[in-house]
Design a protein around this motif. Structure first.
Motif, PDB file in Angstrom:
ATOM      1  N   THR A  46     -53.524  92.703  33.122  1.00 43.52           N
ATOM      2  CA  THR A  46     -52.438  93.334  32.379  1.00 43.52           C
ATOM      3  C   THR A  46     -52.357  92.756  30.975  1.00 43.52           C
ATOM      4  OG1 THR A  46     -51.184  93.622  34.408  1.00 43.52           O
ATOM      5  CG2 THR A  46     -49.957  93.780  32.345  1.00 43.52           C
ATOM      6  N   THR A  56     -43.454  94.469  29.295  1.00 44.71           N
ATOM      7  CA  THR A  56     -44.685  95.202  29.636  1.00 44.71           C
ATOM      8  C   THR A  56     -44.630  95.546  31.123  1.00 44.71           C
ATOM      9  OG1 THR A  56     -45.948  94.013  27.958  1.00 44.71           O
ATOM     10  CG2 THR A  56     -47.192  95.104  29.712  1.00 44.71           C
ATOM     11  N   GLU A  58     -46.255  97.715  34.521  1.00 44.51           N
ATOM     12  CA  GLU A  58     -47.423  98.341  35.141  1.00 44.51           C
ATOM     13  C   GLU A  58     -47.031  98.812  36.538  1.00 44.51           C
ATOM     14  OE1 GLU A  58     -50.365  98.994  33.924  1.00 44.51           O
ATOM     15  OE2 GLU A  58     -50.280  97.880  32.041  1.00 44.51           O
TER      16      GLU A  58
ATOM     17  N   LEU B  31     -52.917  89.262  39.945  1.00 44.31           N
ATOM     18  CA  LEU B  31     -52.707  89.870  38.639  1.00 44.31           C
ATOM     19  C   LEU B  31     -53.082  88.860  37.563  1.00 44.31           C
ATOM     20  CD1 LEU B  31     -49.147  91.376  39.176  1.00 44.31           C
ATOM     21  CD2 LEU B  31     -51.336  92.523  39.467  1.00 44.31           C
TER      22      LEU B  31
END
Lengths: 148, 127
Positions: A46, A56, A58, B31
């Motif tokens: 990301t 931000t 996602e 992530l």
């Protein structure tokens, strides 16, 4: 001798064809839907906008046919992003549903019922000022969903 | 016949086990968060005007630099003050510890009277 044996077989066949009784049986059907809890994101990397209080977001798809727990943790259990020089930027992490309701307000765990939805995870840096060193900041976040 | 029964039994056993074996009762994703802070520099003088008084002494003004990277500060080392009639007086500059110091040249007896002024542009550049 051989002729007699052949006649015996033919007689048996006639006996079956000529019967009039009915027969039935019952078979039970069973099936099992197993526990399924999955999470999926389009990109594992990301790109975060490094501006204070700018979020931000996602998408991530979450499917679960049982109540489950979602857990979010960073590699170092700190809400920081660090570059090679050790400089850090604090950020907030949250998970929200499509209506912007918070599923998870920060790092940690939360329980949730069955779901088939697209949620968002949100990264919001803070504390950046003009003296925050220029460079690339990274961090690793682990998201786990597990049936309860 | 025995082989057929054995095969059937094995198939049933496999079918019974498969759903549990492949059921995803938990999943973990990793992530990677990446953000970039660009180079930035800024300089602000505490005052937009320096009063040089009677032009006989040096005068300093503070300035503040904010930078997230290495930088170069560039200041003209000399300049010319000009009065309203076109008279001129040179000066020198120095920067040190967040101060810009202006030192007028020595005033001679033939220096025209008047109010002298000049602009100095100080530039800070990221390396």
């Amino acid at each position: 001798m051989k002729t007699n044996k052949t006649l015996w077989i033919a007689g048996a066949a006639l006996s079956v064809c000529g019967s009039s009784f009915a027969a039935s049986d019952t078979v039970g059907l069973t099936g099992t839907i197993a526990q399924v809890v999955t999470i999926d994101i389009a990109n594992s990397s990301t790109s975060v906008t490094m501006t204070n209080n700018t979020t931000t977001s996602e998408n991530m798809s979450v499917d679960a046919n049982v109540p489950f727990t979602i857990t979010v943790a960073t590699a170092d259990n700190e809400l920081t992003m660090a570059n090679g020089a050790g400089d850090e930027v604090t950020y907030a992490f949250s998970v929200k549903d499509a209506s912007s309701n918070e599923i998870l307000a920060s790092l940690g765990s939360a329980n949730h019922n069955e779901v088939d939805a697209t949620w968002t995870y949100n990264v919001t840096p803070s504390g950046i000022d003009g003296s925050t060193d220029a460079g690339t900041y990274t961090d690793t976040v682990t998201v786990t969903v597990a049936a309860q | 016949m025995f082989r057929i029964r054995l095969f059937s039994t094995l198939c049933v056993a496999i079918l019974a086990v498969l759903p549990r074996t492949y059921a995803a009762s938990s999943e973990t994703i990793i992530l990677q968060l990446i953000g970039t802070i660009s180079k930035s520099v800024s300089i602000v003088f505490d005052s937009s005007t320096i009063d040089l008084g009677d032009l006989t002494q040096h005068t300093a003004v503070d300035f503040t630099i904010v930078s997230n990277t290495e930088y170069i500060i560039t200041t003209p080392t000399t300049g010319i003050l000009t009065n309203e009639y076109g008279g001129t007086l040179g000066f020198t500059t120095a920067t040190n510890n967040g101060k810009l110091t202006i030192t007028p040249n020595t005033i001679g007896p033939d220096q025209p009277l008047g109010t002298y002024s000049a602009n100095i542009e100080v530039t800070i550049s990221a390396i």
